[in-house]
Design an enzyme around this catalytic site. Structure first.
Site, PDB file in Angstrom:
ATOM      1  N   ARG A 147     -71.354 -12.179   5.538  1.00  0.00           N
ATOM      2  CA  ARG A 147     -71.502 -11.257   6.665  1.00  0.00           C
ATOM      3  C   ARG A 147     -72.736 -11.682   7.447  1.00  0.00           C
ATOM      4  O   ARG A 147     -73.790 -11.906   6.847  1.00  0.00           O
ATOM      5  CB  ARG A 147     -71.687  -9.838   6.107  1.00  0.00           C
ATOM      6  N   TYR A 159     -79.391  -2.729  12.993  1.00  0.00           N
ATOM      7  CA  TYR A 159     -78.808  -2.587  11.664  1.00  0.00           C
ATOM      8  C   TYR A 159     -78.612  -3.945  10.991  1.00  0.00           C
ATOM      9  O   TYR A 159     -78.136  -4.888  11.629  1.00  0.00           O
ATOM     10  CB  TYR A 159     -77.451  -1.857  11.734  1.00  0.00           C
ATOM     11  N   ASP A 210     -70.570  -6.491  10.678  1.00  0.00           N
ATOM     12  CA  ASP A 210     -70.574  -5.023  10.594  1.00  0.00           C
ATOM     13  C   ASP A 210     -71.106  -4.452  11.908  1.00  0.00           C
ATOM     14  O   ASP A 210     -72.280  -4.656  12.246  1.00  0.00           O
ATOM     15  CB  ASP A 210     -71.472  -4.591   9.417  1.00  0.00           C
ATOM     16  N   HIS A 212     -71.287  -1.291  12.396  1.00  0.00           N
ATOM     17  CA  HIS A 212     -71.975  -0.090  11.930  1.00  0.00           C
ATOM     18  C   HIS A 212     -71.785   1.109  12.862  1.00  0.00           C
ATOM     19  O   HIS A 212     -72.752   1.799  13.229  1.00  0.00           O
ATOM     20  CB  HIS A 212     -73.459  -0.375  11.674  1.00  0.00           C
ATOM     21  N   GLU A 236     -66.236  -4.907  10.922  1.00  0.00           N
ATOM     22  CA  GLU A 236     -66.351  -3.670  10.127  1.00  0.00           C
ATOM     23  C   GLU A 236     -66.865  -2.504  10.962  1.00  0.00           C
ATOM     24  O   GLU A 236     -67.738  -2.691  11.825  1.00  0.00           O
ATOM     25  CB  GLU A 236     -67.311  -3.961   8.971  1.00  0.00           C
ATOM     26  N   GLU A 262     -66.564   3.011   4.521  1.00  0.00           N
ATOM     27  CA  GLU A 262     -67.673   3.243   3.588  1.00  0.00           C
ATOM     28  C   GLU A 262     -68.174   4.678   3.611  1.00  0.00           C
ATOM     29  O   GLU A 262     -68.763   5.122   2.642  1.00  0.00           O
ATOM     30  CB  GLU A 262     -68.815   2.251   3.832  1.00  0.00           C
ATOM     31  N   ARG A 283     -62.477   0.336   2.952  1.00  0.00           N
ATOM     32  CA  ARG A 283     -63.745  -0.042   2.325  1.00  0.00           C
ATOM     33  C   ARG A 283     -64.367   1.018   1.420  1.00  0.00           C
ATOM     34  O   ARG A 283     -65.529   0.934   1.052  1.00  0.00           O
ATOM     35  CB  ARG A 283     -64.761  -0.435   3.413  1.00  0.00           C
ATOM     36  N   GLU A 339     -67.940  -6.396  -1.437  1.00  0.00           N
ATOM     37  CA  GLU A 339     -69.285  -6.630  -0.883  1.00  0.00           C
ATOM     38  C   GLU A 339     -70.283  -6.822  -2.032  1.00  0.00           C
ATOM     39  O   GLU A 339     -70.249  -6.095  -3.019  1.00  0.00           O
ATOM     40  CB  GLU A 339     -69.708  -5.430  -0.024  1.00  0.00           C
ATOM     41  N   TRP A 402     -76.049   5.678  13.941  1.00  0.00           N
ATOM     42  CA  TRP A 402     -76.910   4.628  13.386  1.00  0.00           C
ATOM     43  C   TRP A 402     -76.079   3.522  12.761  1.00  0.00           C
ATOM     44  O   TRP A 402     -75.135   3.651  12.161  1.00  0.00           O
ATOM     45  CB  TRP A 402     -77.857   5.197  12.320  1.00  0.00           C
TER      46      TRP A 402
HETATM   47  O1  KDG Z   1     -76.313   3.971   2.862  1.00  0.00           O
HETATM   48  C1  KDG Z   1     -75.892   3.278   3.977  1.00  0.00           C
HETATM   49  C2  KDG Z   1     -75.595   1.847   3.624  1.00  0.00           C
HETATM   50  O2  KDG Z   1     -74.830   1.792   2.477  1.00  0.00           O
HETATM   51  C3  KDG Z   1     -74.874   1.134   4.733  1.00  0.00           C
HETATM   52  O3  KDG Z   1     -75.677   1.134   5.863  1.00  0.00           O
HETATM   53  C4  KDG Z   1     -74.563  -0.286   4.300  1.00  0.00           C
HETATM   54  O4  KDG Z   1     -73.063  -0.567   6.141  1.00  0.00           O
HETATM   55  C5  KDG Z   1     -73.427  -0.900   5.044  1.00  0.00           C
HETATM   56  C6  KDG Z   1     -72.692  -1.971   4.381  1.00  0.00           C
HETATM   57  O5  KDG Z   1     -71.680  -2.381   4.928  1.00  0.00           O
HETATM   58  O6  KDG Z   1     -73.107  -2.392   3.312  1.00  0.00           O
HETATM   59 MG    MG Z   2     -71.066  -1.279   6.561  1.00  0.00          MG
END
Ligand code: KDG
Ligand code: MG
Length: 402
Positions: A147, A159, A210, A212, A236, A262, A283, A339, A402
């Site tokens: 990633r 991020y 990601d 995010h 992602e 997630e 995920r 992951e 975020w």
């Molecule tokens: O607690 C938040 C994290 O687990 C997250 O920000 C991590 O996005 C994430 C990832 O894909 O590992």
């Molecule tokens: Mg993530």
């Protein structure tokens, strides 16, 4: 066999973890992870004050009935605190079952569908050049899937990018910090990053990214389209998923594979995404997705729609959950990828485990149960430390995802 005692351990070997230990009248115990980043004590209290009193005396082999009891029983359903607590109980019970039957948990879930699990790691850097240096480093470590996250010119932080030396860790001690975000420079920069990555590393290595949750559906559609020539393994969390239909817009515009889940807690967060084939990878992992019992049902449902698994595995998912994900991923047919964000040496010492990494793959090991332990004496030397995930604001101050 009967459950005689259950206790919650909160420890902070570099970051916070919540671990449930369930003991039985036959001397066998099991471990479950209940870590919810930034809200750890809420799960600890939910377990101690509301769940543990109700499971004492029950048969630990009754994973299905106990899951239903904890899900339907309280009347109030779903949500990350509740589902992480249910997961902690469920995973600990599967651990007990495996130990009692003297077999690894993957044998209770269907047996080995594969020997090793393809894992992806995180490469990041303050800009494109540093991110690509980190990719080269991870290729040298043996990873076959990487990633890539990069700092964006004009933004102080973003991020997935480490603020200083050492790996990236999303949670920060103290109260939440605030970051500034702008989508436009990000959308311009990321295609350049992946163009350079393919130029430098070729087509063989799997590349992931990601977003995010930071894009609108149409912005995500644009990014997916622009990334198509670079053949990503997945894009992602392109957009927040409370409204599952948002993914229809993305899907209609791009063939870049989409992964999400997630922050999901139950199948109901993903039901439309899966049955409409708006995503390619789901995920969720055991801790935030209601345990092995629930995740197995989600994977089986997803398999009907050619959706594969890609369990979340950041540092805030404890070694107990990492082991659970590896047993689960060893057994399910529609495993996609796992992951792997390695834990610190301090964390690994508190949670001795049998799982291993070699040449881009992880292996759960053959110890009975999950093959993870908790060194309670060592854990006690790392008391809980308040920590939060950051907050994100647009450049004009508007609070955003975020
Ligand atoms: O607690 C938040 C994290 O687990 C997250 O920000 C991590 O996005 C994430 C990832 O894909 O590992
Ligand atoms: Mg993530």
């Amino acid at each position: 066999m009967k459950i005689t005692r259950a206790t919650v351990n909160v420890t902070s070997p570099g970051r916070n973890f919540v671990t449930l230990k369930i003991e039985t009248d036959e001397g066998i115990y099991g471990l479950g992870d209940g870590t919810l980043n930034g809200r750890e004590l809420a799960v600890a209290s939910y377990l101690t004050d509301h769940v543990i009193p109700c499971i004492i005396g029950r048969d630990p082999f009754q994973t299905e009935d106990i899951w239903q009891y904890l899900y339907r029983g309280p009347y109030w359903r779903r949500g990350p605190v509740t589902m992480s607590a249910i997961a902690a109980v469920d995973v600990a019970l599967w651990d007990i079952k495996g130990k009692a039957l003297e077999t690894p948990v993957y044998n209770l879930l269907g047996g080995k569908s594969r020997e090793g699990l393809l894992v992806y790691c995180h490469a990041n850097g303050k800009d494109l050049d540093h991110a690509l240096e980190d990719v080269a480093h991870h290729i040298d470590l043996g990873y076959k899937a990487i990633r890539i996250q990069s700092g964006i010119p004009g933004l102080a932080s973003t991020y997935g990018v480490a603020k200083g030396p050492g790996g990236y860790e999303p949670a920060e001690r103290g109260l939440p910090s605030e970051a500034a975000w702008a989508t436009e420079p990000y959308l311009r920069y990321v295609p350049q990053l992946f163009a350079k990555a393919r130029e430098q590393f070729g087509e063989e290595v799997h590349l992931l990214h990601d977003c995010h949750h930071r894009l609108t559906p149409i912005e995500a559609a644009r990014l997916g389209k622009e990334l198509e020539p670079f053949h990503l393994f997945w894009m992602e969390d392109p957009t927040p998923a409370e409204l599952q239909e948002n993914f229809k817009t993305i899907r209609e515009h791009t063939t870049t594979p989409i992964a999400v889940g997630e922050v999901f807690n139950t199948i109901w967060d993903a039901h439309d995404l899966i049955r409409n084939r708006w995503i390619d990878y789901i995920r969720m992992t055991t801790v935030h997705g209601g345990g092995i019992t629930h995740l197995k049902k989600i994977a089986d449902f997803a398999s009907l729609y050619a959706v594969r698994t890609g369990c979340h595995g950041p540092t805030d998912v404890s070694p107990v959950s990492m082991a659970a994900a590896l047993h689960f991923g060893t057994a399910v047919n529609n495993f996609g990828i796992q992951e792997h964000m390695p834990h610190s040496a301090e964390t690994d010492a508190v949670f001795p485990h049998h799982y291993t990494f070699k040449d881009g793959f992880m292996y759960p090991g053959d110890a009975p149960g999950l093959g993870v332990d908790l060194d309670e004496k060592l854990a006690a030397t790392y008391p809980y430390q308040r920590a939060y995930l950051p907050i994100n604001r647009k450049l004009d101050g508007t609070l955003t995802d975020w």
